[in-house]
Write a protein that holds these residues in place. Structure first.
Motif, PDB file in Angstrom:
ATOM      1  N   ILE A  95       0.853  -1.196   0.000  1.00  0.00           N
ATOM      2  CA  ILE A  95       0.000   0.000   0.000  1.00  0.00           C
ATOM      3  C   ILE A  95       0.887   1.244   0.000  1.00  0.00           C
ATOM      4  O   ILE A  95       1.896   1.302   0.698  1.00  0.00           O
ATOM      5  CB  ILE A  95      -0.918   0.024   1.241  1.00  0.00           C
ATOM      6  N   LEU A  96       0.506   2.237  -0.776  1.00  0.00           N
ATOM      7  CA  LEU A  96       1.259   3.484  -0.818  1.00  0.00           C
ATOM      8  C   LEU A  96       0.769   4.428   0.274  1.00  0.00           C
ATOM      9  O   LEU A  96      -0.335   4.963   0.203  1.00  0.00           O
ATOM     10  CB  LEU A  96       1.115   4.154  -2.191  1.00  0.00           C
ATOM     11  N   TYR A  97       1.579   4.592   1.295  1.00  0.00           N
ATOM     12  CA  TYR A  97       1.276   5.559   2.351  1.00  0.00           C
ATOM     13  C   TYR A  97       2.098   6.811   2.082  1.00  0.00           C
ATOM     14  O   TYR A  97       3.319   6.754   1.977  1.00  0.00           O
ATOM     15  CB  TYR A  97       1.622   4.986   3.733  1.00  0.00           C
ATOM     16  N   ARG A  98       1.418   7.949   1.971  1.00  0.00           N
ATOM     17  CA  ARG A  98       2.102   9.181   1.584  1.00  0.00           C
ATOM     18  C   ARG A  98       2.714   9.939   2.756  1.00  0.00           C
ATOM     19  O   ARG A  98       3.505  10.850   2.546  1.00  0.00           O
ATOM     20  CB  ARG A  98       1.123  10.095   0.833  1.00  0.00           C
ATOM     21  N   SER A  99       2.342   9.588   3.967  1.00  0.00           N
ATOM     22  CA  SER A  99       2.832  10.365   5.102  1.00  0.00           C
ATOM     23  C   SER A  99       2.932   9.520   6.364  1.00  0.00           C
ATOM     24  O   SER A  99       2.353   8.425   6.446  1.00  0.00           O
ATOM     25  CB  SER A  99       1.900  11.553   5.370  1.00  0.00           C
ATOM     26  N   ASN A 100       3.645  10.046   7.354  1.00  0.00           N
ATOM     27  CA  ASN A 100       3.703   9.398   8.667  1.00  0.00           C
ATOM     28  C   ASN A 100       2.318   9.324   9.278  1.00  0.00           C
ATOM     29  O   ASN A 100       1.973   8.347   9.958  1.00  0.00           O
ATOM     30  CB  ASN A 100       4.634  10.176   9.606  1.00  0.00           C
ATOM     31  N   TYR A 101       1.523  10.364   9.050  1.00  0.00           N
ATOM     32  CA  TYR A 101       0.164  10.418   9.610  1.00  0.00           C
ATOM     33  C   TYR A 101      -0.674   9.231   9.141  1.00  0.00           C
ATOM     34  O   TYR A 101      -1.369   8.589   9.934  1.00  0.00           O
ATOM     35  CB  TYR A 101      -0.513  11.730   9.216  1.00  0.00           C
ATOM     36  N   GLU A 102      -0.610   8.912   7.857  1.00  0.00           N
ATOM     37  CA  GLU A 102      -1.388   7.794   7.321  1.00  0.00           C
ATOM     38  C   GLU A 102      -0.934   6.470   7.931  1.00  0.00           C
ATOM     39  O   GLU A 102      -1.755   5.597   8.234  1.00  0.00           O
ATOM     40  CB  GLU A 102      -1.260   7.746   5.794  1.00  0.00           C
ATOM     41  N   LEU A 103       0.379   6.322   8.124  1.00  0.00           N
ATOM     42  CA  LEU A 103       0.909   5.094   8.721  1.00  0.00           C
ATOM     43  C   LEU A 103       0.502   4.975  10.186  1.00  0.00           C
ATOM     44  O   LEU A 103       0.114   3.898  10.646  1.00  0.00           O
ATOM     45  CB  LEU A 103       2.437   5.069   8.592  1.00  0.00           C
ATOM     46  N   ILE A 104       0.580   6.087  10.923  1.00  0.00           N
ATOM     47  CA  ILE A 104       0.160   6.080  12.330  1.00  0.00           C
ATOM     48  C   ILE A 104      -1.320   5.744  12.435  1.00  0.00           C
ATOM     49  O   ILE A 104      -1.739   4.973  13.312  1.00  0.00           O
ATOM     50  CB  ILE A 104       0.439   7.452  12.986  1.00  0.00           C
ATOM     51  N   LYS A 105      -2.103   6.312  11.555  1.00  0.00           N
ATOM     52  CA  LYS A 105      -3.555   6.058  11.562  1.00  0.00           C
ATOM     53  C   LYS A 105      -3.843   4.571  11.347  1.00  0.00           C
ATOM     54  O   LYS A 105      -4.693   3.984  12.037  1.00  0.00           O
ATOM     55  CB  LYS A 105      -4.228   6.891  10.470  1.00  0.00           C
ATOM     56  N   GLU A 106      -3.135   3.953  10.410  1.00  0.00           N
ATOM     57  CA  GLU A 106      -3.325   2.522  10.152  1.00  0.00           C
ATOM     58  C   GLU A 106      -2.839   1.696  11.339  1.00  0.00           C
ATOM     59  O   GLU A 106      -3.458   0.693  11.714  1.00  0.00           O
ATOM     60  CB  GLU A 106      -2.576   2.117   8.881  1.00  0.00           C
ATOM     61  N   LEU A 107      -1.731   2.117  11.934  1.00  0.00           N
ATOM     62  CA  LEU A 107      -1.200   1.406  13.100  1.00  0.00           C
ATOM     63  C   LEU A 107      -2.176   1.487  14.273  1.00  0.00           C
ATOM     64  O   LEU A 107      -2.388   0.502  14.988  1.00  0.00           O
ATOM     65  CB  LEU A 107       0.151   1.999  13.501  1.00  0.00           C
ATOM     66  N   MET A 108      -2.796   2.639  14.480  1.00  0.00           N
ATOM     67  CA  MET A 108      -3.803   2.812  15.542  1.00  0.00           C
ATOM     68  C   MET A 108      -4.962   1.835  15.349  1.00  0.00           C
ATOM     69  O   MET A 108      -5.425   1.200  16.297  1.00  0.00           O
ATOM     70  CB  MET A 108      -4.331   4.243  15.548  1.00  0.00           C
ATOM     71  N   LYS A 109      -5.379   1.706  14.110  1.00  0.00           N
ATOM     72  CA  LYS A 109      -6.479   0.803  13.779  1.00  0.00           C
ATOM     73  C   LYS A 109      -6.120  -0.646  14.094  1.00  0.00           C
ATOM     74  O   LYS A 109      -6.895  -1.383  14.732  1.00  0.00           O
ATOM     75  CB  LYS A 109      -6.840   0.950  12.291  1.00  0.00           C
ATOM     76  N   GLN A 110      -4.931  -1.059  13.688  1.00  0.00           N
ATOM     77  CA  GLN A 110      -4.530  -2.452  13.897  1.00  0.00           C
ATOM     78  C   GLN A 110      -4.181  -2.742  15.357  1.00  0.00           C
ATOM     79  O   GLN A 110      -4.338  -3.865  15.820  1.00  0.00           O
ATOM     80  CB  GLN A 110      -3.354  -2.785  12.985  1.00  0.00           C
ATOM     81  N   ALA A 111      -3.697  -1.714  16.073  1.00  0.00           N
ATOM     82  CA  ALA A 111      -3.346  -1.905  17.484  1.00  0.00           C
ATOM     83  C   ALA A 111      -4.579  -2.148  18.352  1.00  0.00           C
ATOM     84  O   ALA A 111      -4.475  -2.666  19.464  1.00  0.00           O
ATOM     85  CB  ALA A 111      -2.576  -0.692  17.995  1.00  0.00           C
ATOM     86  N   LYS A 112      -5.755  -1.769  17.835  1.00  0.00           N
ATOM     87  CA  LYS A 112      -7.000  -2.028  18.562  1.00  0.00           C
ATOM     88  C   LYS A 112      -7.459  -3.472  18.387  1.00  0.00           C
ATOM     89  O   LYS A 112      -8.219  -3.995  19.185  1.00  0.00           O
ATOM     90  CB  LYS A 112      -8.103  -1.085  18.068  1.00  0.00           C
ATOM     91  N   GLU A 113      -6.964  -4.113  17.311  1.00  0.00           N
ATOM     92  CA  GLU A 113      -7.395  -5.467  16.988  1.00  0.00           C
ATOM     93  C   GLU A 113      -6.493  -6.542  17.589  1.00  0.00           C
ATOM     94  O   GLU A 113      -6.917  -7.661  17.828  1.00  0.00           O
ATOM     95  CB  GLU A 113      -7.448  -5.639  15.467  1.00  0.00           C
ATOM     96  N   ARG A 114      -5.230  -6.210  17.825  1.00  0.00           N
ATOM     97  CA  ARG A 114      -4.308  -7.180  18.430  1.00  0.00           C
ATOM     98  C   ARG A 114      -3.155  -6.462  19.122  1.00  0.00           C
ATOM     99  O   ARG A 114      -2.928  -5.276  18.898  1.00  0.00           O
ATOM    100  CB  ARG A 114      -3.760  -8.137  17.372  1.00  0.00           C
ATOM    101  N   LYS A 115      -2.450  -7.200  19.953  1.00  0.00           N
ATOM    102  CA  LYS A 115      -1.338  -6.649  20.719  1.00  0.00           C
ATOM    103  C   LYS A 115      -0.098  -6.528  19.826  1.00  0.00           C
ATOM    104  O   LYS A 115       0.227  -7.451  19.088  1.00  0.00           O
ATOM    105  CB  LYS A 115      -1.021  -7.550  21.919  1.00  0.00           C
ATOM    106  N   PHE A 116       0.578  -5.415  19.947  1.00  0.00           N
ATOM    107  CA  PHE A 116       1.801  -5.190  19.178  1.00  0.00           C
ATOM    108  C   PHE A 116       3.005  -5.135  20.115  1.00  0.00           C
ATOM    109  O   PHE A 116       2.942  -4.535  21.193  1.00  0.00           O
ATOM    110  CB  PHE A 116       1.726  -3.863  18.422  1.00  0.00           C
ATOM    111  N   VAL A 117       4.098  -5.757  19.687  1.00  0.00           N
ATOM    112  CA  VAL A 117       5.390  -5.627  20.365  1.00  0.00           C
ATOM    113  C   VAL A 117       6.383  -5.126  19.325  1.00  0.00           C
ATOM    114  O   VAL A 117       6.557  -5.745  18.273  1.00  0.00           O
ATOM    115  CB  VAL A 117       5.875  -6.970  20.950  1.00  0.00           C
TER     116      VAL A 117
END
Length: 323
Positions: A95-117
């Motif tokens: 996926i083409l993420y154009r900014s840090n903001y878009e990546l953080i937003k996606e990470l926030m979404k996935q961090a709600k679904e499972r635990k990240f280390v």
């Protein structure tokens, strides 16, 4: 016919993961316990003390569960916020993420679904330490690795207070180094192509630096092979140097100034630094550089913040720059 001494090079490679970590059982148990309870941890120890192998071993079982995701990142390679996030966010390569903001937003979404280390090795090379605070705010368990315990002070007080556990790895003794190298030799080299005396010679030379010892053993085996010998001899063992101290260009400039003046107040040192480089960094970066010099034993700080004085300690010949 060429004699084959090194029959399993993988065992002497940087990526090899031994089935059992000799002399690190208690540290491994502690780190596994921390991961199970999602306790962020700072792992520190001298070069070659097994920090990276320890953490990778502890992380290895996490990705077997759909409820958790573990990611190892070497910040000596991935230094920018964007490159680090691209390594962490699953499937980001598609996926083409154009900014840090878009990546953080996606990470926030996935961090709600499972635990990240997230493990950040050589974290002091990161361009922005604020990313660590962002991870912690998202409930992500952070594992930081560094050769110098003093690098913990590079982080903000808020971040330090949210990393409650510190695991310190002491250097291996000569006897422990011998046993570890002998275990690797038994798996990597042809039987009767080395002696305990050869392993001991290497173990005594590397002073507990396992990475250095493994590399020396590999080079010795290859040297013997190239000369068509049936076994490794002392003359095949390479000259062994200590783990190099890596300094940035700015840190090298500051070290050179201190070498010339021996002792300088912080404000005066910063003035000389401003005059010496084409693109000087901020005072905050300057403080980080001086802290790094102190943590590596090249300088020492005397006094409080206002009246702090920096003094040269010693000059290492084996100092390298970092890209």
């Amino acid at each position: 016919m060429k004699e084959e001494i090194l029959v399993n090079a993988e065992v002497l490679s940087h990526s090899y993961m031994p089935e059992k970590l000799l002399y690190r059982e208690s540290e491994l148990a502690q780190l596994k316990h921390n991961l199970q309870n999602y306790l962020s941890t700072f792992v520190t120890g001298l070069c070659g003390s097994g920090k990276t192998t320890l953490v990778k071993k502890a992380l290895s079982s996490f990705n077997n569960s759909k409820k958790s995701f573990a990611c190892y990142i070497d910040c000596a390679i991935y230094q920018t916020t964007y490159s680090i996030l691209k390594e962490i966010v699953p499937r980001s390569e598609f996926i083409l993420y154009r900014s840090n903001y878009e990546l953080i937003k996606e990470l926030m979404k996935q961090a709600k679904e499972r635990k990240f280390v997230v493990c950040l090795d050589n974290f002091e090379n990161m361009k922005e330490y604020g990313l660590i605070a962002k991870f912690l705010s998202l409930g992500i368990c952070v594992i930081l690795i560094s050769d110098a315990e003093e690098n913990f002070s590079l982080l903000s007080e808020n971040v330090r207070s949210n990393i409650p556990s510190m695991i310190r790895l002491t250097s291996y003794s000569n006897e422990q180094t011998f046993e570890i190298l002998k275990d690797r030799a038994e798996k990597a080299l042809t039987k009767w192509t080395y002696t305990d005396a050869i392993i001991k010679r290497i173990a005594d030379s590397v002073k507990g630096n396992i990475a250095l010892g493994i590399n020396a053993l590999k080079v010795a085996a290859l040297n013997a092979e190239s000369k068509n010998k049936k076994a490794i001899e002392e003359t095949d063992i390479p000259e062994i140097e200590d783990c190099p101290i890596k300094l940035s260009i700015d840190e090298k400039v500051l070290l050179k100034i201190l070498q010339e003046w021996k002792s300088l107040p912080a404000s005066r040192l910063y003035d000389f630094y401003l005059q010496s480089v084409r693109h000087p960094k901020s005072e905050r970066s300057f403080r980080n550089y001086t802290q790094n010099l102190c943590s590596k034993g090249l300088a020492k700080a005397i006094g409080d913040k206002r009246g702090r004085v920096y003094e040269i300690v010693e000059v290492e010949e084996n100092v390298t720059g970092k890209g």
